[in-house]
Design a protein around this motif. Structure first.
Motif, PDB file in Angstrom:
ATOM      1  N   LEU A 422       0.825  -1.212   0.000  1.00  0.00           N
ATOM      2  CA  LEU A 422       0.000   0.000   0.000  1.00  0.00           C
ATOM      3  C   LEU A 422       0.860   1.263   0.000  1.00  0.00           C
ATOM      4  CD1 LEU A 422      -2.922  -0.901   2.433  1.00  0.00           C
ATOM      5  CD2 LEU A 422      -2.912  -0.936  -0.061  1.00  0.00           C
ATOM      6  N   THR A 423       1.976   1.206   0.731  1.00  0.00           N
ATOM      7  CA  THR A 423       2.857   2.375   0.759  1.00  0.00           C
ATOM      8  C   THR A 423       3.458   2.627  -0.622  1.00  0.00           C
ATOM      9  OG1 THR A 423       3.396   1.948   3.072  1.00  0.00           O
ATOM     10  CG2 THR A 423       4.853   3.430   1.882  1.00  0.00           C
ATOM     11  N   ALA A 424       3.865   1.551  -1.298  1.00  0.00           N
ATOM     12  CA  ALA A 424       4.407   1.691  -2.649  1.00  0.00           C
ATOM     13  C   ALA A 424       3.353   2.247  -3.594  1.00  0.00           C
ATOM     14  CB  ALA A 424       4.915   0.339  -3.149  1.00  0.00           C
ATOM     15  N   GLN A 425       2.124   1.761  -3.474  1.00  0.00           N
ATOM     16  CA  GLN A 425       1.051   2.229  -4.337  1.00  0.00           C
ATOM     17  C   GLN A 425       0.722   3.698  -4.056  1.00  0.00           C
ATOM     18  OE1 GLN A 425      -2.511  -0.107  -4.178  1.00  0.00           O
ATOM     19  NE2 GLN A 425      -3.541   1.044  -5.784  1.00  0.00           N
ATOM     20  N   ALA A 426       0.695   4.057  -2.759  1.00  0.00           N
ATOM     21  CA  ALA A 426       0.407   5.446  -2.406  1.00  0.00           C
ATOM     22  C   ALA A 426       1.464   6.391  -2.950  1.00  0.00           C
ATOM     23  CB  ALA A 426       0.305   5.579  -0.884  1.00  0.00           C
TER      24      ALA A 426
END
Length: 461
Positions: A422-426
């Motif tokens: 999720l952090t990478a996507q954000a």
């Protein structure tokens, strides 16, 4: 323009983005963050259950200790401390009558270690290389070698799947080491590692693999220390009539006073008086009733709260209550009632002192046999045995505790993986939306209508 920060998973730095971009990222990722919220809720639910199971275990063990102390000759023996804020005492019946002078000079305590602080409990530490953490147990100093052969070493593996504070704590817990992630008043996160009481339970932590993890976790009580020690592992030290006794635990059975158990709570001096005789039976039965009612109150509270409909709890309630309703098939419930013992509608024990004193006056030995006998079939014997079986290695309670603990470890692993994704996507979304804002490009999801621009999913792929 107002800005917000979205952290990178691969760097301690963060890029500043506008509030508009930040809000668009949140909106686009609403479904994913909802899944993360559900995962966090599951972890919280399991942690609450694990804590409640621990309370159940503790309540049963405490009652069992008291009940066991009143079996055999213990029913007609008492032990009293002159300073109950410093120590309490109980007798199993073999202690010799008399007064013993106790001087508690030091309480037993476990080693306590803390780590460096981080901005987040989910920040990746190191490059993710497979790292082996070995924990040996022994006595610091003394020059006789560190390792305590009676306590097995523990080996823990940290890699890219769990190299965060949350992941490390979960791995340590799975290995049986008490570790928590603590958030300080300043908002920083750190590891808190608690060892077992006793000087021989000091921890030596060696790390091979990732340098960042070695700089975080390595600890040698007699050498280099990356973790900070806030308290050392120590034995309880006391004297009994001038003779020094050392104990790894603050609960000392038989070694201080043969046939008696001392529970140390503070340093200082106290006299412990052991008394024996038929007159003690009534007082000890009142102590048994009080202990059972404390247990029953705890069970009912858990049943209405964190362990509602729980199998292990319902088993404990039904089986303990059934013994008192049936006498376990070896004790006359009618005779118990005649001696003053009964149950109220809430399952609490009620002791009619007038009936008890009359029964003791008529035949104190007969009353005693109702509660404890040579063949261990008195009601106190049965209650003690049942409490012990409910907390045994093969009990439903122990199995539930293990399953819940394993599930928490599994969920924490999923959380670490999800957090990374999720952090990478954000961050990718933030970069895309920021670029669009600067160039006036089209839809955030399609990256405009021009050919060759690519979609968000192309970018993430």
């Amino acid at each position: 323009m107002a800005t917000s920060s979205i952290n990178s998973t691969n760097s301690s730095t963060s890029s500043q983005v506008s509030t508009d971009v930040y809000n668009r990222v949140q909106q686009t990722m609403a479904s994913q963050t909802s899944a993360a919220a559900k995962l966090n809720a599951s972890i919280t639910k399991d942690q609450t259950k694990l804590s409640a199971l621990g309370q159940l275990q503790s309540a049963l063990a405490s009652f069992q200790q008291i009940a066991a102390g009143l079996t055999g000759n213990g029913l007609s023996t008492s032990a009293a401390s002159s300073a109950k804020t410093m120590l309490t005492a109980s007798s199993t019946g073999t202690a010799k009558a008399g007064t013993y002078a106790i001087d508690v000079k030091q309480l037993a305590q476990g080693q306590f270690l803390t780590s460096d602080e981080f901005d987040s409990a989910t920040t990746k530490i190191g490059a993710g290389a497979t790292t082996t953490v070995k924990i040996d147990f022994g006595a610091a100093g003394g020059g006789k070698g560190f390792v305590n052969a009676a306590v097995a070493s523990k080996t823990i593996t940290i890699d890219s799947s769990n190299n965060t504070l949350d992941g490390i704590a979960a791995a340590f817990k799975a290995a049986g080491v008490d570790v928590k992630v603590v958030k300080g008043d300043d908002g920083q996160y750190s590891l808190s590692i608690a060892g077992q009481p006793g000087a021989a339970n000091s921890m030596r932590i060696s790390v091979s693999g990732d340098a960042a993890l070695k700089n975080l976790l390595a600890f040698d009580p007699d050498g280099a220390q990356k973790l900070k020690q806030t308290s050392a592992a120590m034995d309880a030290i006391l004297t009994v009539d001038g003779k020094e006794i050392k104990s790894a635990s603050n609960t000392i059975k038989d070694t201080a006073i043969a046939g008696a158990t001392l529970n140390l709570t503070a340093t200082g001096k106290s006299d412990v008086t052991i008394a024996a005789g038929a007159g003690q039976i009534g007082d000890n039965l009142k102590a048994l009733v009080s202990a059972y009612n404390d247990l029953n109150a705890k069970l009912l509270k858990l049943q209405k709260g964190d362990l509602k409909s729980d199998t292990a709890l319902n088993q404990a309630i039904s089986q303990m209550s059934m013994l008192l309703k049936t006498g376990g098939g070896s004790v006359s419930v009618t005779k118990l009632a005649a001696a003053g013992l009964s149950q109220d509608k809430d399952g609490n024990l009620v002791l009619d002192d007038k009936k008890l004193q009359a029964a003791l006056a008529a035949d104190s030995s007969a009353v005693s046999r109702l509660f404890t006998s040579d063949d261990k079939r008195g009601i106190a014997d049965l209650l003690s045995s049942k409490a012990a079986s409910l907390t045994s290695t093969n009990s439903v309670l122990t199995k539930e505790t293990t399953l819940t603990s394993n599930e928490i470890t599994s969920l924490n692993g999923k959380k670490a993986t999800m957090t990374k994704a999720l952090t990478a996507q954000a961050n990718a979304l933030a970069a895309l939306y920021t670029a669009q804002a600067q160039t006036g490009a089209g839809s955030a999801l399609t990256a405009g209508t021009g050919k060759g621009t690519g979609t968000l999913f192309d970018m993430l792929g």
